[in-house]
Design a protein around this motif. Structure first.
Motif, PDB file in Angstrom:
ATOM      1  N   ARG A  95       0.384  -0.846  -0.299  1.00  0.00           N
ATOM      2  CA  ARG A  95      -0.129   0.029   0.361  1.00  0.00           C
ATOM      3  C   ARG A  95       1.042   1.120  -0.046  1.00  0.00           C
ATOM      4  O   ARG A  95      -0.039   2.439  -0.157  1.00  0.00           O
ATOM      5  N   SER A  96       2.294   1.398  -0.024  1.00  0.00           N
ATOM      6  CA  SER A  96       2.733   2.272  -0.209  1.00  0.00           C
ATOM      7  C   SER A  96       3.601   2.402  -1.945  1.00  0.00           C
ATOM      8  O   SER A  96       3.582   1.345  -2.878  1.00  0.00           O
ATOM      9  N   PRO A  97       4.332   3.422  -1.959  1.00  0.00           N
ATOM     10  CA  PRO A  97       4.872   3.941  -3.188  1.00  0.00           C
ATOM     11  C   PRO A  97       5.569   2.598  -3.918  1.00  0.00           C
ATOM     12  O   PRO A  97       5.157   2.090  -4.715  1.00  0.00           O
ATOM     13  N   ARG A  98       6.254   2.118  -2.452  1.00  0.00           N
ATOM     14  CA  ARG A  98       7.574   0.957  -2.916  1.00  0.00           C
ATOM     15  C   ARG A  98       7.941   1.388  -1.336  1.00  0.00           C
ATOM     16  O   ARG A  98       7.756   1.280  -0.372  1.00  0.00           O
ATOM     17  N   LEU A 148       3.739  -1.065   5.299  1.00  0.00           N
ATOM     18  CA  LEU A 148       3.355  -0.844   4.576  1.00  0.00           C
ATOM     19  C   LEU A 148       2.615  -1.735   3.312  1.00  0.00           C
ATOM     20  O   LEU A 148       2.617  -1.392   2.080  1.00  0.00           O
ATOM     21  N   LEU A 149       2.459  -2.583   4.188  1.00  0.00           N
ATOM     22  CA  LEU A 149       0.939  -3.308   3.681  1.00  0.00           C
ATOM     23  C   LEU A 149       0.001  -3.224   4.240  1.00  0.00           C
ATOM     24  O   LEU A 149      -0.525  -3.021   5.477  1.00  0.00           O
ATOM     25  N   TRP A 150      -0.902  -3.994   3.428  1.00  0.00           N
ATOM     26  CA  TRP A 150      -2.495  -4.451   4.577  1.00  0.00           C
ATOM     27  C   TRP A 150      -2.520  -6.306   3.742  1.00  0.00           C
ATOM     28  O   TRP A 150      -2.118  -6.419   3.064  1.00  0.00           O
ATOM     29  N   GLY A 151      -3.817  -6.797   4.901  1.00  0.00           N
ATOM     30  CA  GLY A 151      -3.438  -7.750   4.686  1.00  0.00           C
ATOM     31  C   GLY A 151      -3.163  -8.310   5.830  1.00  0.00           C
ATOM     32  O   GLY A 151      -3.453  -7.891   7.243  1.00  0.00           O
TER      33      GLY A 151
END
Length: 152
Positions: A95-98, A148-151
């Motif tokens: 979910r972040s650009p990088r 930086l993630l989702w899940g």
């Protein structure tokens, strides 16, 4: 945050019906089981297809209605998917650009791969604020900061 505070937050979120307050791993999540699945506007095979989602794409379950699930993705988009096309294999989406994928759980470890916004990563395990995932290039596993993630 102490573990008791986490528990209180989860109970508060459940009592208020605010799943967004609970961390993604504490929510009812599913992932796309087939290579491509359709997210539809209504719980019907004849309903308009809103999006096509790739295998592993994680979704939060908001409602269950017969053979259909009303779901929401990491951007807040909602729709319906058939229960038969999703499963419980844990995945995360970037979910972040990088996002730097590292050799170990911490910024002191070398970067072994870079993922970008929307990349789907198969979850291996969690360790603190880090998630071990399968590398998209097929070269084993790597670690990425959970923020930086989702899940799950």
């Amino acid at each position: 945050m102490p573990w008791l505070a986490h528990i209180r937050l989860l109970f508060l979120a459940a009592a208020l019906g605010l799943a967004a307050l609970a961390p993604a791993w504490a929510q009812d999540l599913v992932s796309a089981r087939n290579p491509t699945i359709n997210m539809r506007a209504a719980p019907s095979a004849n309903a308009e297809v809103l999006w096509r989602l790739s295998q592993g794409y994680p979704l939060q379950v908001l409602e269950r209605r017969g053979d259909w699930l009303r779901v929401q993705d990491f951007e807040g988009d909602q729709g319906w998917v058939a229960r038969r096309v999703v499963g419980d294999t844990p995945h995360h989406i970037v979910r972040s650009p990088r996002a730097n994928l590292r050799a170990g759980p911490g910024t002191q470890h070398r970067v072994v791969h870079t993922a970008v916004y929307g990349d789907i990563l198969r979850t291996v395990r969690r360790q603190g604020d880090w998630v071990q995932v399968q590398r998209p290039d097929g070269r084993g596993n790597a670690w990425v900061a959970s923020e930086l993630l989702w899940g799950w």
